[in-house]
Design a protein around this motif. Structure first.
Motif, PDB file in Angstrom:
ATOM      1  N   VAL A 194       4.751   0.356   0.896  1.00  0.00           N
ATOM      2  CA  VAL A 194       5.202  -0.424   2.052  1.00  0.00           C
ATOM      3  C   VAL A 194       4.456  -1.758   2.032  1.00  0.00           C
ATOM      4  N   PRO A 195       5.035  -2.801   2.644  1.00  0.00           N
ATOM      5  CA  PRO A 195       4.318  -4.088   2.661  1.00  0.00           C
ATOM      6  C   PRO A 195       2.924  -3.922   3.274  1.00  0.00           C
ATOM      7  N   ARG A 226       0.871  -1.188   0.000  1.00  0.00           N
ATOM      8  CA  ARG A 226       0.000   0.000   0.000  1.00  0.00           C
ATOM      9  C   ARG A 226       0.900   1.227   0.000  1.00  0.00           C
ATOM     10  N   GLU A 262       2.200   4.841   1.142  1.00  0.00           N
ATOM     11  CA  GLU A 262       2.241   5.616   2.379  1.00  0.00           C
ATOM     12  C   GLU A 262       3.007   6.909   2.125  1.00  0.00           C
TER      13      GLU A 262
END
Lengths: 349, 132
Positions: free
Chosen positions: B130-131, B108, B110
């Protein structure tokens, strides 16, 4: 008019450093610090994280729970002692990223560790006056302690954001107070890289006098007693102080544990008691009463009494829970990496 | 030496800060960043639509020798991310061991610092993956 929190959100960076890792570098006894301060590890911001980035993410999470149009936010206050710019507001960046500009009042606030609750105090009052429909208050910090100083074991990073309004509340504000005196317990002069503190003077005459003073004011104003609360959260400069303040004020450990994050988070300064409040809201039930007291050196405490509403159960899952961020996905760093990330290494030209 | 022009940085705020894309009125194709002419049908009328911040890694590379603005971050992963609405963007993947990145990895977007103009210049913010 009833006012209160419409949406809330927290952000905790993924990186952590263990207390033992810091103590080993400075020849200190880790067990003494862990026992004395009740601290085990603290969050560390990455090189691409700062007060603004954490504020934006926490605020987006608050928006996701509030389910409001961002353009209805009439005020944005970002409280921090680590604003990325010395001159240029953090709040403008946050407001622009959320889509709250241009009809919005905006200010950066500063009051050591209570800059976040200052914004909450103002946001609630502005909504109550009818001046704005919604107001956003953020407490965020990427705090620094001087290498080897006691503060280095606790200074951490994190953010909490709250959107205030007068309808669709998840928590109603029952009362807010401020307890403030001029107390030089901690400061940083202009152009200085690290803050200074007055050692033991930061305890009884500073932290405890103001947190307990604000708690007393709140209880007198509302006619409530500690037993009337499901939860209480105090500013958390370490693990020990908030537990002691809570017990001195008459609260039991069970009331304090939900918002007590500092043993594994460290001191997030302006984010500390606000992030604690988000962790409480994550597990509170409708009707629960919450007492929150911040503390900022210099010195003062803001105190709030909240009552959780039925809407909490509808919005809770709309954003990541605070405890999940604290407990999961952690990336541990060495002191060397920490020193690099925090800009403690002098670089070549 | 100044590397970031504040005027140019500010012009890109809608797409960098709010992930605003342009949906073509004629054919519905979404362009990010927004364009003056639709690359699919040459349409010139668009509506502003926000991108979905969730997606997956399509392909990636690991940067070991970065530009001076990013040399403190190496090694880092630079990826093409396909977002939920089909739009593909190029961005860094933060908060991850680059060796753990894989095609199809859910991510997603950020809000992060992208670069800064030395210690005295402006700070450019934007999005990284980011994961998820």
């Amino acid at each position: 008019m009833r006012v209160g929190i419409v949406g809330y959100g927290a952000y905790i960076p993924r990186r952590r450093i263990r207390l033992g890792e810091i103590a080993a570098v400075w020849g200190a006894d880790a067990a003494t610090y862990e026992r004395g301060l009740e601290l085990h590890e603290k969050s560390v911001p990455a090189s691409d994280e700062d007060t603004v980035t954490m504020s934006v993410t926490a605020s987006r999470r608050a928006l996701a729970r509030a389910k409001i149009d961002p353009s209805s936010i009439g005020a944005v206050y970002v409280g921090s002692e680590s604003h990325p710019y010395a001159v240029k507001p953090s709040g403008t960046i946050v407001a622009e990223a959320l889509g709250a500009t241009p009809a919005v009042h905006c200010a950066d606030l500063e009051f050591a560790c209570k800059a976040g609750s200052e914004g909450m105090f103002l946001a609630a009052a502005l909504v109550k006056s009818g001046e704005v429909q919604h107001a956003l208050a953020v407490g965020a910090d990427t705090s620094q302690g001087a290498p080897g100083d006691a503060l280095e074991y606790s200074a951490a990073a994190g953010a909490a954001a709250f959107i205030f309004g007068s309808s669709n509340l998840v928590a109603t504000l029952e009362a807010q107070v401020s307890f403030m005196t001029d107390t030089p317990d901690f400061w940083r002069r202009e152009y200085m890289r690290y803050p200074r503190h007055a050692g033991r003077f930061t305890g009884e005459p500073a932290y405890f006098k103001h947190t307990l003073g604000a708690t007393r004011m709140l209880l007198e104003k509302t006619g409530l007693q500690p037993k009337d609360f499901a939860f209480a959260v105090f500013h958390q400069p370490n693990g020990k102080f908030p537990m002691r303040a809570g017990k001195l004020a008459g609260f039991r450990r069970e009331q304090l544990e939900a918002g007590w994050l500092s043993p594994w988070l460290g001191n997030t300064y302006s984010g500390a008691s606000p992030i604690g409040l988000t962790a409480i809201l994550d597990q509170a039930r409708p009707g629960d009463r919450i007492l929150m007291v911040s503390y900022g050196s210099g010195a003062g405490s803001d105190g709030f009494v909240w009552t959780v509403t039925e809407r909490i159960d509808e919005v809770r899952a709309a954003a990541p829970a605070t405890r999940d961020q604290l407990d999961n996905g952690k990336l541990y760093v060495s002191y060397g990496t920490y020193a690099k990330l925090r800009g403690k290494i002098r670089m070549g030209e | 030496m100044s590397t970031l022009n504040p005027a140019r940085v500010a012009r890109e705020f809608p797409s960098r800060y709010r992930l605003e894309a342009a949906r073509c009125d004629a054919c519905g194709a979404v362009s990010f960043p927004p364009r003056l002419v639709c690359p699919s049908c040459r349409g010139r009328k668009f509506k502003v639509v926000p991108l979905q911040p969730e997606g997956k890694v399509l392909t990636w590379t690991v940067i070991h020798v970065g530009p001076s603005s990013h040399k403190h971050e190496v090694p880092y992963a630079l990826a093409v991310v396909e977002l939920a609405d089909g739009v593909r963007i190029t961005c860094q993947i933060a908060d991850v061991d680059p060796a753990q990145v894989a095609a199809g990895m859910p991510v997603r977007l950020e809000f992060r610092r992208i670069q800064e103009d030395g210690e005295a210049g402006v700070i450019a913010y934007g999005h990284k993956a980011v994961p998820a």
